[in-house]
Design a protein around this motif. Structure first.
Motif, PDB file in Angstrom:
ATOM      1  N   ARG A 163       0.831  -1.218   0.000  1.00 47.43           N
ATOM      2  CA  ARG A 163       0.000   0.000   0.000  1.00 47.43           C
ATOM      3  C   ARG A 163       0.857   1.257   0.000  1.00 47.43           C
ATOM      4  O   ARG A 163       0.520   2.255  -0.644  1.00 47.43           O
ATOM      5  CB  ARG A 163      -0.927  -0.008   1.225  1.00 47.43           C
ATOM      6  N   ALA A 164       1.981   1.202   0.709  1.00 50.10           N
ATOM      7  CA  ALA A 164       2.864   2.366   0.768  1.00 50.10           C
ATOM      8  C   ALA A 164       3.460   2.695  -0.595  1.00 50.10           C
ATOM      9  O   ALA A 164       3.817   3.852  -0.857  1.00 50.10           O
ATOM     10  CB  ALA A 164       3.971   2.128   1.780  1.00 50.10           C
TER      11      ALA A 164
ATOM     12  N   SER B  24       1.804   1.876  -3.539  1.00 49.73           N
ATOM     13  CA  SER B  24       0.756   1.746  -4.551  1.00 49.73           C
ATOM     14  C   SER B  24       0.531   3.054  -5.301  1.00 49.73           C
ATOM     15  O   SER B  24       0.347   4.119  -4.703  1.00 49.73           O
ATOM     16  CB  SER B  24      -0.557   1.313  -3.876  1.00 49.73           C
TER      17      SER B  24
ATOM     18  N   ARG C 144      -0.728   6.300   1.471  1.00 49.25           N
ATOM     19  CA  ARG C 144       0.643   5.801   1.363  1.00 49.25           C
ATOM     20  C   ARG C 144       1.443   6.136   2.617  1.00 49.25           C
ATOM     21  O   ARG C 144       2.203   5.299   3.118  1.00 49.25           O
ATOM     22  CB  ARG C 144       1.323   6.373   0.117  1.00 49.25           C
TER      23      ARG C 144
END
Length: 299
Positions: free
Chosen positions: A161-162, A164, A172
């Protein structure tokens, strides 16, 4: 014993059905531990495959349970492996999905026992591990499961997610905070002891090592350089990863080229500046592990 495809439940599982047969204690279980009855089909470039490969080596099961190594990148248009197609078709009537690894198959029946990575690793350790190192020490199951959740959610999912491209800056940043907080917890634990939950290697260490391999060889490519430097700022954690990689049961299975090709084939994200900030020299460590392997004298 028939095995019905079930929905996958492990965070690292791929979409689609999974076979969840288990190896029991004796013949009443249907599947039970017999040397050379079962075969593993896996790719060490896949995280589940790498976990199983390391577990298999730690237990010394080369003879008891042979391994067929799959290509890093599946060769079928549907994303599966053509070599596994006969096993899937024999195990599930009119199976039309991709034939994916890892697979534990039964050579007696020519069918699949399991495609669920965590179950396969547990059954290898519990049913074939007599007289071998205990990767699941008595009373440590809940701690091992806690480490697995931490790796899956606090590291793997947070790192994804960081980095993405679809997430907004706030998402993020929040994911990066989760990742760093999780690494901080692991850092404090490993600053005081050599392994996570015992004075010897357990399944928790296998889980964390594979997660750290993925973090440095896959996820950092989508993080900025500042984020990767903060990830790298956990000296006890990365010293632990370095030490385990030089252990033959770990480093010998590192297929860095395969991991890169698998990532390239699957990844839809954008490369960021963190791609240039490698935390560990995995290639050199894997060579050290290979040198440390016992050499078999040939006649």
């Amino acid at each position: 014993m028939s095995v019905t495809p079930l929905a996958a439940h492990h965070p690292s599982d791929r979409p689609g059905p999974a076979f969840r047969g288990r190896i029991g204690r004796d013949a009443r279980s249907g599947h039970y531990a017999v040397p050379r009855r079962y075969r593993l089909h896996l790719s060490p470039a896949d995280p589940d495959g790498l976990r199983i490969a390391v577990t298999h080596s730690l237990l010394g099961l080369d003879t008891a349970c042979p391994v067929t190594v799959l290509p890093a990148v599946p060769d079928c248009p549907d994303g599966g492996h053509s070599a596994l197609r006969p096993l899937y078709e024999a195990s599930a009537h009119h199976y039309t999905g991709p034939a994916l690894g890892p697979v534990l198959s039964d050579d007696w029946s020519g069918r699949i026992v399991s495609t669920h990575g965590p179950d396969i690793a547990r059954d290898l350790a519990r049913r074939f591990g007599g007289g071998r190192p205990s990767l699941y020490p008595c009373g440590a199951e809940s701690e091992i499961e806690a480490v697995q959740r931490m790796c899956a959610q606090g590291v793997e999912q947070a790192a994804q997610r960081a980095g993405s491209a679809d997430a907004d800056p706030g998402e993020r940043a929040g994911a990066l905070d989760t990742l760093l907080d999780t690494l901080d917890v692991l850092e404090r634990g490993l600053a005081a002891q050599s392994y996570l939950i015992s004075n010897q290697i357990t399944a928790a260490d296998v889980e964390l090592w594979v997660t750290l391999v993925q973090l440095d060889t896959v996820h950092r490519h989508h993080l900025d350089a500042s984020a990767v430097r903060r990830v790298a700022g956990h000296p006890a954690l990365w010293a632990y990863a370095r030490r385990l990689t030089t252990h033959p049961a770990f480093g010998r299975h590192l297929d860095l080229d395969g991991i890169a090709r698998r990532h390239e084939a699957r990844c839809q994200g954008l490369e960021a500046a963190g791609a240039a900030v490698q935390i560990l020299d995995w290639t050199a460590l894997a060579l050290d592990a290979d040198r440390a392997r016992p050499q078999v004298e040939r006649p």
